[in-house]
Design a protein around this motif. Structure first.
Motif, mmCIF file in Angstrom:
data_model
loop_
_atom_site.group_PDB
_atom_site.id
_atom_site.type_symbol
_atom_site.label_atom_id
_atom_site.label_comp_id
_atom_site.label_asym_id
_atom_site.label_seq_id
_atom_site.Cartn_x
_atom_site.Cartn_y
_atom_site.Cartn_z
ATOM 1 N N LYS A 280 67.919 70.679 -2.763
ATOM 2 C CA LYS A 280 67.864 70.280 -1.110
ATOM 3 C C LYS A 280 69.037 69.143 -0.887
ATOM 4 N N PRO A 284 69.605 72.598 1.960
ATOM 5 C CA PRO A 284 68.508 72.085 2.326
ATOM 6 C C PRO A 284 67.206 73.200 2.646
ATOM 7 N N TRP A 285 67.911 74.320 2.904
ATOM 8 C CA TRP A 285 66.958 75.486 3.295
ATOM 9 C C TRP A 285 66.724 76.168 2.155
ATOM 10 N N ASP A 331 58.294 73.669 -3.489
ATOM 11 C CA ASP A 331 58.295 74.282 -2.227
ATOM 12 C C ASP A 331 56.876 75.448 -2.388
ATOM 13 N N THR A 438 56.239 80.560 6.812
ATOM 14 C CA THR A 438 57.451 79.300 7.322
ATOM 15 C C THR A 438 56.937 78.319 6.424
ATOM 16 N N HIS A 441 57.954 71.983 6.585
ATOM 17 C CA HIS A 441 58.632 70.851 6.195
ATOM 18 C C HIS A 441 60.134 70.770 6.050
ATOM 19 N N LEU A 442 60.702 72.266 6.024
ATOM 20 C CA LEU A 442 62.089 72.412 6.125
ATOM 21 C C LEU A 442 62.627 72.145 7.417
ATOM 22 N N ALA A 443 63.844 71.717 7.823
ATOM 23 C CA ALA A 443 64.269 71.555 9.383
ATOM 24 C C ALA A 443 64.703 72.660 9.689
ATOM 25 N N ALA A 444 64.676 72.789 10.984
ATOM 26 C CA ALA A 444 64.940 74.090 11.700
ATOM 27 C C ALA A 444 65.070 73.682 13.209
ATOM 28 N N LYS A 445 65.880 74.369 14.035
ATOM 29 C CA LYS A 445 66.190 74.462 15.349
ATOM 30 C C LYS A 445 65.396 75.677 15.997
ATOM 31 N N GLY A 477 68.911 77.438 17.291
ATOM 32 C CA GLY A 477 69.075 77.667 15.775
ATOM 33 C C GLY A 477 69.899 79.153 15.752
ATOM 34 N N ASN A 541 61.238 81.146 10.797
ATOM 35 C CA ASN A 541 60.775 80.321 12.129
ATOM 36 C C ASN A 541 60.930 81.416 13.186
#
Length: 553
Positions: A280, A284-285, A331, A438, A441-445, A477, A541
């Protein structure tokens, strides 16, 4: 033929709506009803036989050339072309089965399927340990998988150094310059003086743990992989009458532990926890998953264990897999539930609910490892002689909403289609495409929805065209792929029309051109259709659907 489309009411309003609105229903069931439908959080009924999101993959094993590449490729007139063709054949199979990922073994024995600065080239590419194959296989594997919009999970074995039919327990047979030749104290032969003897990195040496992590992270840093995947081999499975020879290491590093077993579990805990953190920190993805032996502990040994009586990974491999889930160090987890329904020692129908309970309330996703290799094996119990057994496994999973997918072992067995079992479970469970689950907990726009710009009848179907506004700009994103939905007629489906995969006709990788096209080869001549396209980022996402485009004739 003149197509028609519904124009969006104002780009500014659309931009705001894309930011503010929730994604369309993902059909993640909260409760499985006794009938043939499930209801998602938005109250939309959906067909569990066509889930919108489900991880579907097969393991493609390279160790001893199980699946890819074949040993026959070593002597092909053009070895590289032969190996590339073999691999794309596996991807073709994955596409036919509506899979959405592949899990490919790229570091089977402390070696590499890429030009690693840390470990030698794998012998399974050329038949010679350490020989440069003349190309970068991992770059090709990732690129070709992504062209087909398949996630690529790089499968690494952390500690195994050799196999019995290779170097065995002989350090001198390892590739020249192998790190173990330079650090022989890093390796342990196990079992000793036995036909199956091989070499393992010693997990109790901190320097070794850091080294193997760094060797694997090199692939994470340099290649566009989607996941890091470990299998069930940590400490080796025990051989009768022998202990792994790490007593001196325990005496050096094991202070404060009540037993060597606790210390060994701690070593593997550190491997998993630190690897997850380092992945991560790098990207991070990138997802991190483990596929352990299917039994953590038996209830007879631990009240938290399963109603089973088999080998326990907690004691055999010193892998506290339940802890890794509860601590959320990974994950996803893929227990190898490689037994039939009703098997007394380890019943599939008892283990799947047990693992479902383990992941409940955590962010860790549960996929089930499926034993396609047992189908039609005469040494296996009667259920494996039934072509419908595997399909029954997948049907059983529907009643456990925590089960988010399956991985099949292994590719050659899936392709073999013994008893027609692959055809059966594919028809009953993988009849439609599915999106990757999906990981919130993993960041996304947020993603802007695509805009359809045209559709035309072709000899092979309906050709759609669209563009992606504000792709990766400002708060939005970047689209990694697209999902295409088709509805009969021109009635607007409403949000529940996107709840399952009943109207999902395909997915396609974003090509970066800004204008994309796709051919719907299943469209029937003369029928009216409404098409919608959604954008997905690399974590799957999904955006709001595009305004529709109507094909009237």
């Amino acid at each position: 033929m003149k197509p028609y489309r519904l124009v969006a009411a104002g780009l500014a309003a659309a931009l705001l709506g894309s930011l503010a609105a929730a994604p369309p229903a993902n059909a993640t069931p909260t409760n499985a009803t006794p009938a043939t439908v499930v209801t998602d959080r938005a109250g939309c009924a959906s067909d569990p036989a066509t889930p919108k999101r489900q991880f579907r993959a097969m393991w493609i094993a390279s160790v001893v050339n199980i699946d890819w590449p074949t040993r026959a490729s070593y002597t092909a007139p053009d070895r590289i072309a032969a190996q590339q063709a073999e691999y794309t054949g596996w991807l073709d199979l994955a596409q036919r089965l509506n899979h959405n990922a592949v899990v490919v073994q790229v570091r089977p024995t402390a070696d590499a399927f890429w030009p690693s600065p840390h470990e030698p080239w794998s012998e399974y590419l050329t038949g010679v340990r350490g020989q440069d194959p003349g190309w970068d296989p991992l770059a090709y594997l990732v690129a070709e998988s992504h062209k087909r919009n398949l996630e690529f999970h790089a499968w690494f074995n952390p500690y195994r150094i050799s196999m019995p039919d290779g170097a065995g327990a002989d350090l001198d047979k390892l590739a020249p310059g192998h790190p173990v030749r330079e650090n022989p104290d890093w390796a342990v032969a196990y079992p000793v003086n036995a036909a199956g003897s091989r070499l393992y990195y010693n997990p109790g040496i901190p320097e070794v743990r850091r080294f193997v992590q760094t060797a694997m992270l090199d692939a994470v840093k340099r290649y566009d992989i989607d996941g890091v995947h470990f299998d069930d081999y940590f400490y080796p499975y025990p051989a009768a009458g022998q202990d792994f020879a790490d007593q001196a290491t325990f005496e050096e590093y094991g202070a404060g532990f009540a037993s060597k077993a606790d210390w060994r579990r701690h070593n593997i805990d550190l491997l998993v926890q630190e690897m997850g953190q380092r992945i991560k920190a790098t990207k991070p993805w990138v997802k991190f998953g483990v596929s352990p032996f299917g039994i953590w502990r038996n209830a007879s040994a631990d009240p938290l264990g399963s109603q089973t009586n088999g080998t326990q990974s907690y004691d055999a491999n010193f892998a506290d897999t339940r802890k890794w889930v509860k601590e959320e160090w990974i994950d996803y987890i893929v227990p190898q539930v490689y037994w039939n329904i009703g098997f007394a020692v380890a019943d599939y129908a008892k283990l799947v609910p047990w693992w479902s309970d383990v992941v409940a309330g955590t962010r860790v996703q549960l996929y089930i490892g499926q034993a396609d290799y047992k189908i039609a094996d005469p040494a296996q119990p009667a259920p494996w002689q039934d072509p419908a057994e595997m399909s029954r496994h997948l049907t059983f999973n529907r009643d456990h909403p925590q089960v988010a997918g399956n991985i099949h072992f292994s590719a050659v067995q899936v392709r073999a289609n013994r008893l027609g079992a692959t055809d059966i479970y594919a028809a009953e469970h993988y009849s439609r495409p599915a999106l990757i689950p999906t990981m919130p907990h993993l960041a996304a726009k947020p993603l802007m929805f695509p805009v359809l710009t045209g559709a035309s009848r072709k000899a092979g179907g309906v050709q759609l065209r669209w563009r992606q506004p504000a792709d990766g700009l400002g708060p939005f994103g970047r689209a990694t792929s697209y999902a295409i939905y088709r509805f009969d007629g021109i009635d607007l489906p409403g949000s529940c029309g996107f709840a399952d995969a009943g109207n999902l006709v395909g997915t396609v990788r974003a090509d970066g051109s800004g204008v994309q096209s796709w051919l719907d080869e299943t469209a029937e001549p003369g029928r009216r259709y409404s098409y919608y396209v959604t954008a997905l980022d690399r974590l799957a996402n999904e955006s709001q659907p595009s305004p529709p485009w109507f094909v009237l004739r």
